[in-house]
Design an enzyme around this catalytic site. Structure first.
Site, PDB file in Angstrom:
ATOM      1  N   LYS A 350       0.817  -1.219   0.000  1.00 40.23           N
ATOM      2  CA  LYS A 350       0.000   0.000   0.000  1.00 40.23           C
ATOM      3  C   LYS A 350       0.853   1.272   0.000  1.00 40.23           C
ATOM      4  O   LYS A 350       0.360   2.344  -0.329  1.00 40.23           O
ATOM      5  CB  LYS A 350      -0.953   0.004   1.194  1.00 40.23           C
ATOM      6  CG  LYS A 350      -2.087  -1.008   1.023  1.00 40.23           C
ATOM      7  CD  LYS A 350      -3.141  -0.868   2.099  1.00 40.23           C
ATOM      8  CE  LYS A 350      -4.319  -1.797   1.869  1.00 40.23           C
ATOM      9  NZ  LYS A 350      -4.028  -3.202   2.206  1.00 40.23           N
ATOM     10  N   HIS A 355      -4.648   2.554  -0.620  1.00 36.48           N
ATOM     11  CA  HIS A 355      -5.606   1.535  -0.194  1.00 36.48           C
ATOM     12  C   HIS A 355      -6.744   1.449  -1.217  1.00 36.48           C
ATOM     13  O   HIS A 355      -7.578   2.352  -1.311  1.00 36.48           O
ATOM     14  CB  HIS A 355      -6.136   1.901   1.189  1.00 36.48           C
ATOM     15  CG  HIS A 355      -6.991   0.841   1.809  1.00 36.48           C
ATOM     16  ND1 HIS A 355      -7.276  -0.355   1.175  1.00 36.48           N
ATOM     17  CD2 HIS A 355      -7.612   0.786   3.014  1.00 36.48           C
ATOM     18  CE1 HIS A 355      -8.038  -1.083   1.962  1.00 36.48           C
ATOM     19  NE2 HIS A 355      -8.262  -0.421   3.082  1.00 36.48           N
TER      20      HIS A 355
END
Ligand SMILES: *[C@@H]1O[C@H](CO)[C@@H](O)[C@H](O)[C@H]1NC(C)=O
Ligand SMILES: *[C@@H]1O[C@H](CO)[C@@H](O)[C@H](O)[C@H]1NC(C)=O
Ligand SMILES: *[C@@H]1O[C@H](CO)[C@@H](O)[C@H](O)[C@H]1NC(C)=O
Length: 431
Positions: A350, A355
Site C-alpha cells: 500500500k 488503499h
C-alpha cells in the site's frame, strides 16, 4: 477436496494498467499516489488531498483509455469500477488462455467480483439531478450502474459464462473474500473455472470527506504525495484512498493440467474471522487478524513456521498496522522460540498504491502470487523507522527496496470496517 490453482492475472492499479507493468513499477520502487487537489474546489477543501489514481494514457504504455478496453456503449452502461473489472477480466482470461466456446465449458465458468462502495459518482449526480429536475432526470441506467454485482454481471454477459455469478461487498476485505469464496466454489464443484476479484473507484470528494471524518486518512502529506502512505513507519498517520481492480482466474487443478495451462500458484487455504469489537477500530491485540491467518493455515494444512512471506493489509494507520503486526508475530513466531522476528518477512504494498478498498485484497493477492512465482518480496515504500515502539516492530518489512527470496508459502491479509478479517494462503504449485 478438489485442488484450486491460479492460471491467469489481470489488474488496473495506480501504478499501471496491466499486471506486468504494475509489478515492474512496484519492484522498481515507483509510487502511484498523487495530488488531487487541482481536480476541483471540493477536493481542494478536503483535509486529505492525495490518492492512488489509475494513470490516464495508452494501453501500450500502461495507461487507462476506456475505449481501448471496452465495447461501444459500455462506458454508458458501466460505472468506472465495473469498467476496471471488465478490463482486468480481459487481461486475466487472455493470460490464462481461457476462451471457452462449448456449452459445457461456458456452464463450468463463473464470475465472482466484489466492490466495497461501488459508484458514489452515480449516487451523488443522480441525487442532485433528481432534487432539481425530478423523475425525468433519473437515467434508466442509474440502477444497473449502481449495483455492485453488475461488474460480475457484465463480465458473464460479455463472455457467455453461465456458472455462478456472485459479488461480495465486505468493505476492504471484499477482494480476499471474493477470491476465497470463489476458490471454495471451484473446490466444491460449483464451477471448474472462476473469474474472481475486486474493483473500486470512488475517489470522490464525498468518499474522502467520509473517511476523513472517520479520521482514517493521511492528511499531513498533501504537498508530498509519494510519502503519504507509509505502512509500519513510526510517522504513519492514516491511509491514502486508491482505485483500481484485480482479477484472477481460478481453476480446478486437473482442468488446468488437461489443457496445459500455466499454473502460477495454488490456493491452499482461506480463513475468515470477526473482531466483534468496533465499527472502524481494531482490537489492539490483533485477535481478528490472528484468527483469520490461523484459520487460513489450518485450512491449508500448513504450519505457521512454513510461511515465507506475508502481504500485510497494513494501510498505514496507527492502530491497524500495530494490531496486524502483533497478530503476525504472535502467529508466526510460534511457541518454540526458535524463530526470530527479524526472520519474518512481511511487506505492505500500500506504500506504492494506497488503499484500493474493495479491490485491495485482489490486487495484493496478485502481488503475492507474483512474489511466489518470481522469488522476490515486493517493498514497503517510505518505511524508514518502523514503530512505534521500534522493539515491537522488529520483523523484516522489506523497507524501500524489493528483496530476492524464494517464497513457497505466503499469506495475503485483508481487513475491513465492521470488524471483518480474512486471509488467503497461496503456495507454489507442487505435484
Ligand atoms: C526472509 O527473507 C530473507 C531475505 O530477504 C531471508 O534471508 C530469510 O530466510 C527469510 N525468512 C523466511 C522465514 O523466509
Ligand atoms: C517514499 O517513497 C517514494 C517512492 O518510492 C520515494 O521517492 C521517497 O524517497 C520515499 N520517502 C521516504 C521518506 O522514504
Ligand atoms: C479486523 O477487521 C476490522 C475492521 O477494520 C478492523 O477494524 C480491524 O482493523 C481488523 N483488525 C485489525 C487488527 O486490523
Amino acid at each position: 477436496m478438489r485442488r484450486v490453482v491460479v492460471t491467469g492475472l489481470g489488474a488496473v492499479t495506480p501504478l499501471a494498467v496491466g499486471v506486468r507493468q504494475t509489478w515492474r513499477r512496484l519492484l522498481d520502487g515507483h509510487c502511484g499516489i498523487k495530488s488531487i487537489k487541482d481536480r476541483s474546489p471540493q477536493f481542494a477543501a478536503l483535509p486529505s488531498q492525495v490518492a492512488g489514481v489509475v494513470p490516464i494514457g495508452s494501453r501500450e504504455n500502461g495507461g487507462w483509455t476506456a475505449k481501448e478496453w471496452l465495447q461501444p456503449g459500455d462506458e454508458r452502461k458501466m460505472a468506472l469500477f465495473a469498467q476496471y473489472a471488465m478490463a482486468s477480466a480481459e487481461e486475466a482470461l487472455n493470460d490464462a488462455g481461457w476462451s471457452p466456446e462449448s456449452p459445457e465449458d461456458l456452464e463450468a465458468t463463473g464470475v465472482y467480483i466484489g466492490s466495497g462502495i461501488g459508484s458514489l459518482d452515480d449516487v451523488v449526480d443522480t441525487t442532485l439531478a433528481y432534487e432539481k429536475g425530478g423523475y425525468r432526470k433519473v437515467s434508466p441506467l442509474f440502477v444497473p450502474r449502481l449495483l455492485i454485482n453488475l461488474a460480475a454481471g457484465h463480465i458473464s454477459m460479455r463472455y457467455g459464462f453461465k456458472g455462478p455469478n456472485h459479488a461480495a461487498t465486505t468493505a476492504c476485505t471484499t477482494g480476499v473474500h471474493a477470491i476465497g469464496d470463489a476458490a471454495r466454489m471451484v473446490a466444491f464443484g460449483d464451477a471448474d473455472v472462476m473469474v474472481s476479484g475486486g474493483a473500486e473507484s470512488c475517489i470522490h470528494p464525498l468518499a474522502i470527506a467520509g473517511f476523513a471524518r472517520a479520521r482514517s486518512l493521511a492528511t499531513d502529506w498533501n504537498e508530498s504525495p509519494h510519502e503519504a502512505s507509509r505502512p509500519f513507519d513510526r510517522t504513519r498517520a492514516g491511509f491514502v484512498i486508491g482505485e483500481g481492480a484485480g482479477v484472477v482466474v481460478l481453476e480446478e487443478l486437473e482442468h488446468a493440467k488437461a489443457r496445459g495451462a500455466n499454473i502460477y500458484a495454488e490456493v491452499k487455504g482461506y480463513g475468515l474471522s470477526s473482531d466483534a469489537h468496533h465499527m472502524t477500530a481494531p482490537r489492539e491485540d490483533g485477535e481478528g487478524p490472528f484468527l483469520a491467518m490461523k484459520r487460513a493455515l489450518k485450512n491449508a494444512g500448513i504450519k505457521p513456521a512454513a510461511v515465507d512471506y506475508v502481504n500485510a493489509h497494513a494501510t498505514s494507520t496507527v492502530l491497524g498496522d500495530a494490531a496486524e503486526n502483533r497478530a503476525i508475530k504472535t502467529l508466526l513466531l510460534g511457541e518454540d522460540g526458535k524463530r526470530h522476528a527479524q526472520e519474518i518477512n512481511v511487506s505492505s504494498t500500500k506504500g506504492a498504491v494506497g488503499h484500493l478498498l474493495g479491490a485491495a485484497g485482489a490486487v495484493e493477492a496478485i502481488f503475492t502470487v507474483l512474489a511466489i512465482q518470481e522469488g522476490v518480496l515486493p517493498p514497503t515504500l517510505n518505511l524508514t523507522q518502523p514503530g512505534d515502539p521500534p522493539e515491537e516492530f522488529d520483523c523484516n518489512y522489506v523497507p524501500q527496496t524489493a528483496q530476492q527470496h524464494q517464497v513457497e508459502v505466503a499469506l495475503s491479509n485483508s481487513f475491513g470496517f465492521g470488524g471483518t478479517n480474512a486471509s488467503i494462503c497461496l503456495a507454489k504449485y507442487e505435484k
